[in-house]
Design a protein around this motif. Structure first.
Motif, PDB file in Angstrom:
ATOM      1  N   VAL A 124      -7.958  -5.896  17.477  1.00  0.00           N
ATOM      2  CA  VAL A 124      -7.253  -6.184  16.226  1.00  0.00           C
ATOM      3  C   VAL A 124      -6.334  -7.390  16.415  1.00  0.00           C
ATOM      4  O   VAL A 124      -6.359  -8.333  15.621  1.00  0.00           O
ATOM      5  N   ARG A 125      -5.553  -7.363  17.471  1.00  0.00           N
ATOM      6  CA  ARG A 125      -4.615  -8.476  17.707  1.00  0.00           C
ATOM      7  C   ARG A 125      -5.351  -9.784  17.966  1.00  0.00           C
ATOM      8  O   ARG A 125      -4.942 -10.841  17.500  1.00  0.00           O
ATOM      9  N   GLY A 126      -6.435  -9.701  18.730  1.00  0.00           N
ATOM     10  CA  GLY A 126      -7.199 -10.910  19.037  1.00  0.00           C
ATOM     11  C   GLY A 126      -7.794 -11.549  17.797  1.00  0.00           C
ATOM     12  O   GLY A 126      -7.711 -12.766  17.605  1.00  0.00           O
ATOM     13  N   LEU A 127      -8.402 -10.723  16.943  1.00  0.00           N
ATOM     14  CA  LEU A 127      -8.998 -11.263  15.720  1.00  0.00           C
ATOM     15  C   LEU A 127      -7.916 -11.769  14.773  1.00  0.00           C
ATOM     16  O   LEU A 127      -8.073 -12.824  14.149  1.00  0.00           O
ATOM     17  N   ALA A 128      -6.817 -11.040  14.686  1.00  0.00           N
ATOM     18  CA  ALA A 128      -5.712 -11.480  13.823  1.00  0.00           C
ATOM     19  C   ALA A 128      -5.206 -12.844  14.263  1.00  0.00           C
ATOM     20  O   ALA A 128      -4.989 -13.735  13.433  1.00  0.00           O
ATOM     21  N   GLN A 129      -5.045 -13.021  15.559  1.00  0.00           N
ATOM     22  CA  GLN A 129      -4.562 -14.303  16.074  1.00  0.00           C
ATOM     23  C   GLN A 129      -5.572 -15.412  15.781  1.00  0.00           C
ATOM     24  O   GLN A 129      -5.199 -16.498  15.338  1.00  0.00           O
ATOM     25  N   THR A 130      -6.842 -15.153  15.999  1.00  0.00           N
ATOM     26  CA  THR A 130      -7.890 -16.144  15.742  1.00  0.00           C
ATOM     27  C   THR A 130      -7.908 -16.579  14.281  1.00  0.00           C
ATOM     28  O   THR A 130      -8.077 -17.762  13.977  1.00  0.00           O
ATOM     29  N   LEU A 131      -7.733 -15.600  13.379  1.00  0.00           N
ATOM     30  CA  LEU A 131      -7.811 -15.888  11.940  1.00  0.00           C
ATOM     31  C   LEU A 131      -6.478 -16.302  11.331  1.00  0.00           C
ATOM     32  O   LEU A 131      -6.425 -16.691  10.167  1.00  0.00           O
ATOM     33  N   GLY A 132      -5.409 -16.185  12.101  1.00  0.00           N
ATOM     34  CA  GLY A 132      -4.086 -16.510  11.565  1.00  0.00           C
ATOM     35  C   GLY A 132      -3.596 -15.475  10.574  1.00  0.00           C
ATOM     36  O   GLY A 132      -2.912 -15.799   9.611  1.00  0.00           O
ATOM     37  N   LEU A 133      -3.946 -14.207  10.820  1.00  0.00           N
ATOM     38  CA  LEU A 133      -3.549 -13.112   9.941  1.00  0.00           C
ATOM     39  C   LEU A 133      -2.607 -12.174  10.679  1.00  0.00           C
ATOM     40  O   LEU A 133      -2.531 -12.186  11.907  1.00  0.00           O
ATOM     41  N   ALA A 134      -1.943 -11.326   9.921  1.00  0.00           N
ATOM     42  CA  ALA A 134      -1.126 -10.277  10.529  1.00  0.00           C
ATOM     43  C   ALA A 134      -2.054  -9.225  11.130  1.00  0.00           C
ATOM     44  O   ALA A 134      -3.132  -8.954  10.585  1.00  0.00           O
ATOM     45  N   VAL A 163     -14.985 -16.479   7.866  1.00  0.00           N
ATOM     46  CA  VAL A 163     -14.381 -17.634   7.199  1.00  0.00           C
ATOM     47  C   VAL A 163     -13.571 -17.101   6.027  1.00  0.00           C
ATOM     48  O   VAL A 163     -14.134 -16.493   5.108  1.00  0.00           O
ATOM     49  N   LEU A 164     -12.277 -17.306   6.069  1.00  0.00           N
ATOM     50  CA  LEU A 164     -11.413 -16.829   5.001  1.00  0.00           C
ATOM     51  C   LEU A 164     -11.359 -17.850   3.870  1.00  0.00           C
ATOM     52  O   LEU A 164     -11.200 -19.038   4.109  1.00  0.00           O
ATOM     53  N   ASP A 165     -11.503 -17.353   2.664  1.00  0.00           N
ATOM     54  CA  ASP A 165     -11.422 -18.185   1.470  1.00  0.00           C
ATOM     55  C   ASP A 165     -10.031 -18.011   0.886  1.00  0.00           C
ATOM     56  O   ASP A 165      -9.678 -16.935   0.415  1.00  0.00           O
ATOM     57  N   GLU A 166      -9.233 -19.058   0.956  1.00  0.00           N
ATOM     58  CA  GLU A 166      -7.872 -18.985   0.434  1.00  0.00           C
ATOM     59  C   GLU A 166      -7.824 -19.282  -1.055  1.00  0.00           C
ATOM     60  O   GLU A 166      -6.801 -19.098  -1.697  1.00  0.00           O
ATOM     61  N   GLN A 168     -11.896  -9.580   2.690  1.00  0.00           N
ATOM     62  CA  GLN A 168     -12.817 -10.618   3.162  1.00  0.00           C
ATOM     63  C   GLN A 168     -13.287 -10.313   4.577  1.00  0.00           C
ATOM     64  O   GLN A 168     -14.474 -10.442   4.885  1.00  0.00           O
ATOM     65  N   VAL A 169     -12.376  -9.893   5.436  1.00  0.00           N
ATOM     66  CA  VAL A 169     -12.735  -9.537   6.816  1.00  0.00           C
ATOM     67  C   VAL A 169     -13.686  -8.352   6.797  1.00  0.00           C
ATOM     68  O   VAL A 169     -14.738  -8.361   7.449  1.00  0.00           O
ATOM     69  N   ARG A 170     -13.346  -7.311   6.039  1.00  0.00           N
ATOM     70  CA  ARG A 170     -14.182  -6.117   5.950  1.00  0.00           C
ATOM     71  C   ARG A 170     -15.582  -6.458   5.469  1.00  0.00           C
ATOM     72  O   ARG A 170     -16.576  -6.072   6.068  1.00  0.00           O
ATOM     73  N   GLU A 171     -15.667  -7.212   4.386  1.00  0.00           N
ATOM     74  CA  GLU A 171     -16.968  -7.531   3.798  1.00  0.00           C
ATOM     75  C   GLU A 171     -17.821  -8.387   4.736  1.00  0.00           C
ATOM     76  O   GLU A 171     -19.023  -8.164   4.873  1.00  0.00           O
ATOM     77  N   GLN A 172     -17.208  -9.355   5.383  1.00  0.00           N
ATOM     78  CA  GLN A 172     -17.986 -10.234   6.257  1.00  0.00           C
ATOM     79  C   GLN A 172     -18.500  -9.507   7.497  1.00  0.00           C
ATOM     80  O   GLN A 172     -19.635  -9.716   7.920  1.00  0.00           O
ATOM     81  N   ILE A 173     -17.686  -8.628   8.065  1.00  0.00           N
ATOM     82  CA  ILE A 173     -18.166  -7.851   9.215  1.00  0.00           C
ATOM     83  C   ILE A 173     -19.269  -6.901   8.764  1.00  0.00           C
ATOM     84  O   ILE A 173     -20.310  -6.784   9.427  1.00  0.00           O
ATOM     85  N   ALA A 174     -19.079  -6.235   7.637  1.00  0.00           N
ATOM     86  CA  ALA A 174     -20.095  -5.306   7.126  1.00  0.00           C
ATOM     87  C   ALA A 174     -21.404  -6.042   6.846  1.00  0.00           C
ATOM     88  O   ALA A 174     -22.493  -5.556   7.203  1.00  0.00           O
ATOM     89  N   ALA A 175     -21.329  -7.215   6.227  1.00  0.00           N
ATOM     90  CA  ALA A 175     -22.539  -7.985   5.914  1.00  0.00           C
ATOM     91  C   ALA A 175     -23.261  -8.414   7.188  1.00  0.00           C
ATOM     92  O   ALA A 175     -24.498  -8.347   7.265  1.00  0.00           O
ATOM     93  N   GLN A 176     -22.507  -8.842   8.183  1.00  0.00           N
ATOM     94  CA  GLN A 176     -23.133  -9.269   9.439  1.00  0.00           C
ATOM     95  C   GLN A 176     -23.747  -8.082  10.180  1.00  0.00           C
ATOM     96  O   GLN A 176     -24.799  -8.216  10.818  1.00  0.00           O
ATOM     97  N   ALA A 177     -23.132  -6.915  10.078  1.00  0.00           N
ATOM     98  CA  ALA A 177     -23.703  -5.716  10.706  1.00  0.00           C
ATOM     99  C   ALA A 177     -24.984  -5.305   9.970  1.00  0.00           C
ATOM    100  O   ALA A 177     -25.984  -4.974  10.607  1.00  0.00           O
ATOM    101  N   ARG A 178     -24.963  -5.346   8.626  1.00  0.00           N
ATOM    102  CA  ARG A 178     -26.155  -4.984   7.842  1.00  0.00           C
ATOM    103  C   ARG A 178     -27.310  -5.930   8.113  1.00  0.00           C
ATOM    104  O   ARG A 178     -28.457  -5.521   8.190  1.00  0.00           O
ATOM    105  N   SER A 179     -27.012  -7.208   8.241  1.00  0.00           N
ATOM    106  CA  SER A 179     -28.067  -8.207   8.428  1.00  0.00           C
ATOM    107  C   SER A 179     -28.642  -8.197   9.841  1.00  0.00           C
ATOM    108  O   SER A 179     -29.698  -8.763  10.088  1.00  0.00           O
TER     109      SER A 179
END
Length: 131
Positions: A45-55, A6-9, A22-33
């Motif tokens: 990379v392209r799939g996640l970028a498209q899903t999140l509306g990011l480059a 979830v991106l916080d704008e 935000q992407v890095r931290e959330q993936i890292a937190a979910q992996a740690r947990s």
């Protein structure tokens, strides 16, 4: 077990972390947990970028940082997976600490001064929650 980001704008006047962070931290937190278990295949990379509306470069930057931290591993055309991050993270932290210790000793800092500098850096990195 699904990757959730979830991106916080941010609201007007409120600073937020850059999208790649935000992407890095959330993936890292979910992996740690454990909500993203070792071996979980991450989206491209392209799939996640498209899903999140990011480059794509934004997601690629997050993936590179996660790979450097040992949280994920890329297996060529097979994809990108959550790695056994605990050991890699501990090794990385120990290496960083060793490098820091050698550097401050060369600079002539006392052990007490070096610890104080490290504590200040940790407080800054963790938002004031370090001991």
């Amino acid at each position: 077990m699904t990757l959730t980001i979830v991106l916080d704008e941010g609201a007007e006047g409120r600073a937020v972390a850059a999208p790649y962070e935000q992407v890095r931290e959330q993936i890292a937190a979910q992996a740690r947990s454990g909500s993203l278990p070792v071996g979980y295949k991450l989206p491209t990379v392209r799939g996640l970028a498209q899903t999140l509306g990011l480059a794509a470069n934004t997601v690629a930057k997050a993936y590179r940082a996660l790979e450097e931290d040992g949280v994920i591993e890329t297996r060529g055309r097979n994809g990108t997976f959550v790695a056994a991050a605990g050991d890699a993270a501990a090794r990385g932290a120990a290496g960083a600490a060793q490098g820091y210790a050698e550097r401050v000793r060369r600079l002539g800092l006392s052990e007490q001064d070096a610890l104080a500098v490290a504590r200040d850096a940790l407080r800054a990195a963790y938002g004031g929650s370090a001991p």
